[in-house]
Motif scaffolding. Structure first.
Motif, PDB file in Angstrom:
ATOM      1  N   SER A  87       1.722  39.728 -17.384  1.00  0.00           N
ATOM      2  CA  SER A  87       0.916  40.722 -18.092  1.00  0.00           C
ATOM      3  C   SER A  87      -0.445  40.180 -18.506  1.00  0.00           C
ATOM      4  O   SER A  87      -1.356  40.951 -18.802  1.00  0.00           O
ATOM      5  N   ALA A 110      -1.024  44.650 -16.064  1.00  0.00           N
ATOM      6  CA  ALA A 110      -0.859  44.984 -17.475  1.00  0.00           C
ATOM      7  C   ALA A 110       0.364  45.873 -17.702  1.00  0.00           C
ATOM      8  O   ALA A 110       0.960  45.863 -18.768  1.00  0.00           O
ATOM      9  N   SER A 111       0.771  46.635 -16.688  1.00  0.00           N
ATOM     10  CA  SER A 111       1.918  47.535 -16.805  1.00  0.00           C
ATOM     11  C   SER A 111       3.096  46.943 -16.043  1.00  0.00           C
ATOM     12  O   SER A 111       3.095  46.894 -14.820  1.00  0.00           O
TER      13      SER A 111
END
Length: 161
Positions: free
Chosen positions: A141, A147-148
């Motif tokens: 992340s 990030a997801s």
């Protein structure tokens, strides 16, 4: 790691069922051939750095290799493929191998960056891993493009990221 029948429902739910799929670090595993045999993908490309493993795979799956299954020798951290050519990518222990190496954050970062480059918009990377989410998720992340993230626990104690 888990057998195909155990992870098949997870893979079917997570991976897009169209276009091209990439298996990273295939070794001599039958995973790419099993995914291709499902009929959900026009093309499945399996890569590994071992010439011996790829030669064995090409021999073992010779009839499928004339259709849409392809085995290539290359480093998953730097592949010869064009940008955004795969709808999905899967690895079964390759991320774990990177995490066990010296400079694991750098190696895992190279792998994750290359996967991000290869995936088309909306593409999905499924990593079948024995590493605990508490190790993998913070590392991934923190990298661009990841990030997801989602995890799916598996009864065999393997995680799917």
């Amino acid at each position: 790691l888990a057998e195909y029948d155990e992870v098949r429902p997870l893979l079917a739910a997570a991976l897009p069922g169209r276009g091209s799929l990439l298996e990273l670090g295939c070794g001599t595993s039958p995973l790419a051939a099993q995914l291709y045999a499902e009929g959900r993908y026009e093309r499945v490309v399996a890569i590994d750095g071992s010439k011996t493993a790829i030669a064995a795979q090409r021999e073992r799956h010779a009839t499928l290799c004339t259709r849409g299954l392809c085995y290539e020798v290359c480093d998953a951290r730097s592949t010869p493929f064009a940008d955004a050519v795969f709808g999905g990518a899967v690895d079964k222990g390759l991320l774990d191998a990177a995490l066990c190496s010296e400079g694991f954050d750098y190696e895992a970062g190279l792998l994750a960056g290359e996967v991000a480059r290869l995936l088309s918009d909306g593409g999905v990377w499924v990593s079948l891993s024995l590493s605990p989410p508490s190790v993998v998720l913070p590392l991934l992340s923190s990298l661009p493009h990841w990030a997801s993230l989602d995890t799916q626990p598996h009864p065999s104690a393997a995680g799917v990221f």
